[in-house]
Write a protein that holds these residues in place. Structure first.
Motif, PDB file in Angstrom:
ATOM      1  N   GLU A  45       0.836  -1.208   0.000  1.00  0.00           N
ATOM      2  CA  GLU A  45       0.000   0.000   0.000  1.00  0.00           C
ATOM      3  C   GLU A  45       0.869   1.256   0.000  1.00  0.00           C
ATOM      4  OE1 GLU A  45      -3.419   2.510   0.454  1.00  0.00           O
ATOM      5  OE2 GLU A  45      -3.009   0.571  -0.452  1.00  0.00           O
ATOM      6  N   THR A  46       1.943   1.229   0.794  1.00  0.00           N
ATOM      7  CA  THR A  46       2.862   2.365   0.829  1.00  0.00           C
ATOM      8  C   THR A  46       3.500   2.577  -0.533  1.00  0.00           C
ATOM      9  OG1 THR A  46       3.361   2.097   3.181  1.00  0.00           O
ATOM     10  CG2 THR A  46       5.006   3.258   1.865  1.00  0.00           C
ATOM     11  N   LEU A  47       3.963   1.493  -1.143  1.00  0.00           N
ATOM     12  CA  LEU A  47       4.580   1.605  -2.466  1.00  0.00           C
ATOM     13  C   LEU A  47       3.580   2.135  -3.478  1.00  0.00           C
ATOM     14  CD1 LEU A  47       6.845   1.266  -4.477  1.00  0.00           C
ATOM     15  CD2 LEU A  47       6.294  -1.170  -4.635  1.00  0.00           C
ATOM     16  N   ARG A  48       2.342   1.650  -3.392  1.00  0.00           N
ATOM     17  CA  ARG A  48       1.319   2.104  -4.337  1.00  0.00           C
ATOM     18  C   ARG A  48       1.083   3.602  -4.192  1.00  0.00           C
ATOM     19  NH1 ARG A  48      -4.046   2.610  -4.558  1.00  0.00           N
ATOM     20  NH2 ARG A  48      -4.390   1.864  -2.443  1.00  0.00           N
ATOM     21  N   LYS A  49       1.028   4.073  -2.949  1.00  0.00           N
ATOM     22  CA  LYS A  49       0.811   5.504  -2.722  1.00  0.00           C
ATOM     23  C   LYS A  49       1.962   6.336  -3.274  1.00  0.00           C
ATOM     24  CE  LYS A  49      -2.292   5.580   1.238  1.00  0.00           C
ATOM     25  NZ  LYS A  49      -2.331   5.482   2.696  1.00  0.00           N
ATOM     26  N   ILE A  50       3.178   5.840  -3.084  1.00  0.00           N
ATOM     27  CA  ILE A  50       4.331   6.592  -3.577  1.00  0.00           C
ATOM     28  C   ILE A  50       4.330   6.593  -5.109  1.00  0.00           C
ATOM     29  CG2 ILE A  50       6.850   6.709  -3.670  1.00  0.00           C
ATOM     30  CD1 ILE A  50       6.854   5.417  -0.853  1.00  0.00           C
ATOM     31  N   GLU A  51       4.068   5.429  -5.691  1.00  0.00           N
ATOM     32  CA  GLU A  51       4.079   5.334  -7.160  1.00  0.00           C
ATOM     33  C   GLU A  51       3.005   6.198  -7.799  1.00  0.00           C
ATOM     34  OE1 GLU A  51       4.085   1.523  -8.989  1.00  0.00           O
ATOM     35  OE2 GLU A  51       5.999   0.938  -8.119  1.00  0.00           O
ATOM     36  N   THR A  52       1.890   6.354  -7.125  1.00  0.00           N
ATOM     37  CA  THR A  52       0.805   7.146  -7.706  1.00  0.00           C
ATOM     38  C   THR A  52       0.886   8.610  -7.288  1.00  0.00           C
ATOM     39  OG1 THR A  52      -0.636   6.513  -5.862  1.00  0.00           O
ATOM     40  CG2 THR A  52      -0.800   5.195  -7.871  1.00  0.00           C
ATOM     41  N   GLY A  53       1.957   8.963  -6.533  1.00  0.00           N
ATOM     42  CA  GLY A  53       2.133  10.349  -6.139  1.00  0.00           C
ATOM     43  C   GLY A  53       1.243  10.764  -4.988  1.00  0.00           C
ATOM     44  N   ARG A  54       0.585   9.789  -4.340  1.00  0.00           N
ATOM     45  CA  ARG A  54      -0.310  10.124  -3.230  1.00  0.00           C
ATOM     46  C   ARG A  54       0.449  10.242  -1.913  1.00  0.00           C
ATOM     47  NH1 ARG A  54      -3.952   6.232  -3.897  1.00  0.00           N
ATOM     48  NH2 ARG A  54      -4.496   6.242  -1.693  1.00  0.00           N
ATOM     49  N   ALA A  55       1.724   9.804  -1.905  1.00  0.00           N
ATOM     50  CA  ALA A  55       2.576   9.993  -0.730  1.00  0.00           C
ATOM     51  C   ALA A  55       3.835  10.688  -1.215  1.00  0.00           C
ATOM     52  CB  ALA A  55       2.911   8.657  -0.082  1.00  0.00           C
ATOM     53  N   PRO A  56       3.724  11.962  -1.547  1.00  0.00           N
ATOM     54  CA  PRO A  56       4.822  12.660  -2.216  1.00  0.00           C
ATOM     55  C   PRO A  56       6.022  12.956  -1.331  1.00  0.00           C
ATOM     56  CG  PRO A  56       2.982  14.140  -1.898  1.00  0.00           C
ATOM     57  CD  PRO A  56       2.546  12.810  -1.388  1.00  0.00           C
ATOM     58  N   THR A  57       5.858  12.844  -0.011  1.00  0.00           N
ATOM     59  CA  THR A  57       7.002  13.111   0.852  1.00  0.00           C
ATOM     60  C   THR A  57       7.241  11.913   1.760  1.00  0.00           C
ATOM     61  OG1 THR A  57       5.489  14.291   2.326  1.00  0.00           O
ATOM     62  CG2 THR A  57       6.785  15.628   0.821  1.00  0.00           C
ATOM     63  N   PRO A  58       7.564  10.761   1.158  1.00  0.00           N
ATOM     64  CA  PRO A  58       7.773   9.559   1.961  1.00  0.00           C
ATOM     65  C   PRO A  58       9.025   9.697   2.821  1.00  0.00           C
ATOM     66  CG  PRO A  58       8.413   9.153  -0.302  1.00  0.00           C
ATOM     67  CD  PRO A  58       7.791  10.509  -0.261  1.00  0.00           C
ATOM     68  N   ALA A  59       9.104   8.896   3.871  1.00  0.00           N
ATOM     69  CA  ALA A  59      10.256   8.930   4.755  1.00  0.00           C
ATOM     70  C   ALA A  59      11.517   8.562   3.986  1.00  0.00           C
ATOM     71  CB  ALA A  59      10.047   7.956   5.914  1.00  0.00           C
ATOM     72  N   PHE A  60      12.621   9.192   4.357  1.00  0.00           N
ATOM     73  CA  PHE A  60      13.908   8.923   3.709  1.00  0.00           C
ATOM     74  C   PHE A  60      14.214   7.438   3.735  1.00  0.00           C
ATOM     75  CE2 PHE A  60      18.452   8.194   3.970  1.00  0.00           C
ATOM     76  CZ  PHE A  60      18.910   8.863   2.859  1.00  0.00           C
ATOM     77  N   PHE A  61      13.977   6.795   4.886  1.00  0.00           N
ATOM     78  CA  PHE A  61      14.251   5.371   5.028  1.00  0.00           C
ATOM     79  C   PHE A  61      13.470   4.549   3.993  1.00  0.00           C
ATOM     80  CE2 PHE A  61      12.897   1.247   6.604  1.00  0.00           C
ATOM     81  CZ  PHE A  61      14.119   0.631   6.831  1.00  0.00           C
ATOM     82  N   THR A  62      12.214   4.925   3.794  1.00  0.00           N
ATOM     83  CA  THR A  62      11.356   4.212   2.839  1.00  0.00           C
ATOM     84  C   THR A  62      11.919   4.327   1.428  1.00  0.00           C
ATOM     85  OG1 THR A  62       9.426   4.691   4.211  1.00  0.00           O
ATOM     86  CG2 THR A  62       9.004   4.061   1.927  1.00  0.00           C
ATOM     87  N   VAL A  63      12.302   5.544   1.055  1.00  0.00           N
ATOM     88  CA  VAL A  63      12.852   5.767  -0.284  1.00  0.00           C
ATOM     89  C   VAL A  63      14.167   5.006  -0.461  1.00  0.00           C
ATOM     90  CG1 VAL A  63      13.694   7.498  -1.910  1.00  0.00           C
ATOM     91  CG2 VAL A  63      11.735   8.018  -0.454  1.00  0.00           C
ATOM     92  N   ALA A  64      15.009   5.040   0.580  1.00  0.00           N
ATOM     93  CA  ALA A  64      16.293   4.348   0.510  1.00  0.00           C
ATOM     94  C   ALA A  64      16.085   2.849   0.349  1.00  0.00           C
ATOM     95  CB  ALA A  64      17.112   4.640   1.768  1.00  0.00           C
TER      96      ALA A  64
END
Length: 86
Positions: A45-64
């Motif tokens: 769900e987190t990945l889906r939100k990031i991919e669709t731009g719905r979580a535009p400021t994800p945690a640094f750890f998540t992006v890493a």
């Protein structure tokens, strides 16, 4: 959902979120969202939100973690997703 008040995103944040999402989608290629998310230790769900731009400021750890799972360096991610004009 309740409790957390979200401040509206700036256009820059929104655009950066969309760029990040596009980059992750491209890097993921034919792999499933669930597979990549599991490897990165985040929820699908987190990945889906990031991919669709719905979580535009994800945690640094998540992006890493996602970058590592997709073979993207932090330099690459930062370069592709840095705010324009900085």
């Amino acid at each position: 959902m309740g409790g957390m008040v979200r401040t509206p995103l700036t256009p820059e944040e929104r655009e950066r979120g969309e760029r990040l999402g596009r980059l992750l989608r491209e890097a993921r290629g034919p792999r499933s969202m669930a597979e990549v998310a599991a490897e990165a230790g985040v929820s699908a769900e987190t990945l889906r939100k990031i991919e669709t731009g719905r979580a535009p400021t994800p945690a640094f750890f998540t992006v890493a973690a996602l970058g590592a799972a997709l073979g993207l360096s932090m330099d690459e991610l930062a370069a592709r997703c840095a705010p324009v004009g900085v």
